[in-house]
Design an enzyme around this catalytic site. Sequence first.
Site, PDB file in Angstrom:
ATOM      1  N   LYS A 128       4.665   3.464  15.711  1.00  0.00           N
ATOM      2  CA  LYS A 128       5.442   2.650  14.777  1.00  0.00           C
ATOM      3  C   LYS A 128       6.223   3.568  13.852  1.00  0.00           C
ATOM      4  CE  LYS A 128       1.352   2.414  11.881  1.00  0.00           C
ATOM      5  NZ  LYS A 128       0.188   1.626  11.490  1.00  0.00           N
TER       6      LYS A 128
ATOM      7  N   TYR B 163      23.108  18.487 -11.076  1.00  0.00           N
ATOM      8  CA  TYR B 163      23.434  17.363 -11.974  1.00  0.00           C
ATOM      9  C   TYR B 163      22.611  17.410 -13.260  1.00  0.00           C
ATOM     10  CZ  TYR B 163      26.042  14.808  -8.380  1.00  0.00           C
ATOM     11  OH  TYR B 163      26.960  14.413  -7.454  1.00  0.00           O
TER      12      TYR B 163
HETATM   13  C1  LIG Z   1      -1.010   2.385  11.616  1.00  0.00           C
HETATM   14  C2  LIG Z   1      -2.182   1.744  12.135  1.00  0.00           C
HETATM   15  C3  LIG Z   1      -3.190   2.480  12.771  1.00  0.00           C
HETATM   16  C4  LIG Z   1      -3.214   3.976  12.820  1.00  0.00           C
HETATM   17  O1  LIG Z   1      -3.803   4.467  11.666  1.00  0.00           O
HETATM   18  P1  LIG Z   1      -3.907   6.024  11.450  1.00  0.00           P
HETATM   19  O2  LIG Z   1      -4.611   6.140  10.146  1.00  0.00           O
HETATM   20  O3  LIG Z   1      -2.519   6.538  11.384  1.00  0.00           O
HETATM   21  O4  LIG Z   1      -4.677   6.547  12.577  1.00  0.00           O
HETATM   22  C5  LIG Z   1      -4.224   1.777  13.358  1.00  0.00           C
HETATM   23  N1  LIG Z   1      -4.268   0.441  13.318  1.00  0.00           N
HETATM   24  C6  LIG Z   1      -3.324  -0.290  12.711  1.00  0.00           C
HETATM   25  C7  LIG Z   1      -3.464  -1.753  12.678  1.00  0.00           C
HETATM   26  C8  LIG Z   1      -2.263   0.329  12.089  1.00  0.00           C
HETATM   27  O5  LIG Z   1      -1.337  -0.410  11.503  1.00  0.00           O
END
Ligand SMILES: *Cc1c(COP(=O)(O)O)cnc(C)c1O
Length: 825
Positions: free
Chosen positions: A494, A720
Amino acid sequence: MTYTIERITALIGARRYGRTNASIVFLLTDSRSLCFAEETLFFAIKTMSNDGSRYLSDLYKRGVRNFVVNEVPENYEVLYPNSNFLKVSNTLDALQRLAERHRDEFAIPVIGITGSNGKTMVKEWIYQLLSPSLIVTRSPRSYNSQTGVPLSVWLLTNNTQLGVFEAGISEPGEMDSLRDIIQPTIGILTTIGDAHQENFTSLEEKCNEKLKLFTDSKLLIYNEDDSLVKRCVEQFSFKGQRFSLSRQNEKATLYVSNVLKNNTDSVISYSYKGVEGSYKIPFIDEASIEDSIECLAVGLYLGIDKNAIEERMTSLEPVAMRLEVKEGRHDCTLINDSYNSDINSLDIALDFMSRRPDAKERQRVLILSDIYQTGKPLSQLYSEVSALMKQRGVDQFIGIGPEICAHQDCFQLPNSSFFITVQDFIDSELFSNLRDNIILLKGARRFGFDKITELLVKKVHETTLEVNLSALVQNLNFYRSYLKQDTKLVCMIKANGYGSGAVEVAKTLQDHRVDYLAVAVADEGVALRKHGVTANVMIMNPEMSSFKTIFDYELEPEVYSFRLLEALIEEAEKEGITQCPIHIKLDTGMHRLGFDPIHDMERLISILKKHQNTIIPRSVFSHFVGSDSDNFDDFSAQQFSLFDKASKQLQAAFTHHILRHIDNSAGILHFPDRQLDMCRLGLGLYGINSRDNQIINNVCSLRTTILQMHKIGRNETVGYSRKGTVERETIVAAIPIGYADGLDRRLGNRNCYCLVNGHKAPYLGNICMDVAMIDVTDIPCKEGDSVEIFGDKLPVTVLSDTLGTIPYEVLTSISERVKRVYFQD
Ligand SMILES: *Cc1c(COP(=O)(O)O)cnc(C)c1O
């Protein structure tokens, strides 16, 4: 319904090699559609263009253990341990036989639909009209072929009250097997036309072949106004009852006395068994009117309340057509239609193009391949195409294929060009000069029109994010080493692969056979599919508006609320989707998204069971709020026990196995005994252990180069608002990265540093939008030298710690304009 492998072996009369226990729920003929590997039986079917046995080893690697084959692979016990090979002389026959035996189990009304046009529409509309009253199982999309029909019939379950299946044939002799599989009790013969004519000597022969579907039916619904149909049906030796439709003959079983077309709807009046009725449909085209009459006939015959049918007619929905519209390069719009290449569907597509909102102002281009399967003389066919184009306002024509080239004379349009192959077209000047057009691409798949689309679809500063794919794989293997051999893995990609670029990461992971990839939204899943990722893809945050995309690209949505679930079911039914795999999220303590593991379960299970044909729970999961810290161990235990109970309750309601998962990256390390069927690996894949903030194998390095260097005097300021006063003579280097690239502004004013030739160079003054300044006074360097913002030598956690945030945020903030560069070491 579940069949043991023993039972299937007996039903298809196979010889079995291998002694592994197995329960089969799903049948597969196209390896790309694999979904539930463990419960799948793959039929290795040989077709003109392909041979299913090529995919055995790939499918085995993806978890399939049961195969129906012509030939058992040599050395199968070694190459395919723990699997079953069912050897038969003809795998297609075996598939058909199995479906036939399955059909034998049901004493319910089953509708068989055949004809040249309108089958899918009639089937979908029967579904729309009757499913509020009955549980209907129907063919998905237009699964109506020698393989599609058995796969459709296999979907019948104990809940089904009515089956609706379409049968399509392209040559004589094919209908017998489809009849034995469908065994329709009610037959519908839609119109007989030109499609698939080339293997028949006459329309009459084709009509008679189609009628064979109904030999043993109790009822046959047909349109007696079509004289060919009428004649064939009268001569057809048939013991059942004939149900005729007519707009002319008052004595027909169903007489349509009047059809009134308004601007946007039609009102149809009829009489049936002496009772008058009338209904309205939101369509005005003849085909829709005809189809609605056939559907009405079915409803009336089945004794569904006349008023209910009439009422539902008003809200009939159009059946999804496979026309995709995409933004192309050079301001072109692409309409992609790979649906049947016949003249009828060409007309539909041209009509669609002419109705695009901006069609009038822009050049309309048709790119067409050879048209097969009409049975008409080719010169007549292509003259008709030419006439059609003229009528539909096509400005430019590009024909591709040997036949079209040979019939150039048939095309009257002045602006016409012809190419033998897609490649010839792509290499042409014409191709590179397409500008601001609406382009309809209509071509049979075998011509490789996909390649044109790929090239025409839109694609898009010296700062780069280097992504080390070998390190990624090492991290994958590191976490895998904590897993039992058969624990499955979801890799979270993701947020564009935690910033590193989802497509490359996905391809790499796919090569390493991870079981699932997970992205946040549907578009991210589409991007993967468009780049050839075929692995299973979970969508963690499906938007209500994205369901169609999810179906079209075979993505698997997470479902976390009743609202989402109901909307998904509705859309899936509308699109004719069957058994869409979904992933159920339970909220065990995060209180973000998810069903309540105590109060929601009963209702959830009942909805899921009721719609088993449409959607099917593939997995159930929850998420720890604090697996990265020992402080939350008690809470984690509580989350786990809630999840354990609720997920078992869900499983108990279904016969197929539902995967359970809760561990994320930190959970894999901290709670290896809670790995259940599957784990979800996120941050760990990208090399960061969130339990101790240490780097495992660094994957991402954000790098840039020195643009310019200045020497400035004591008490001068940099940037700036004169924030960066220097207390000594200083050498300032400007680097082309700013907060718009994701370099957080709060790192400025010496709060953090980057590395120049291995030395720490603090940020001077405020970080600008596109540029930052750094202090390189004591560092041996020159313009053009490389700068590491974070990476192998400067862990990203230094930045996140400085900012008081987590590495996830730093990684996912790197903006899209930063080019990703991939390498393996
Ligand atoms: C992002 C996510 C993960 C992964 O978590 P990590 O801490 O990056 O391993 C697992 N399950 C769900 C539902 C997530 O949204």
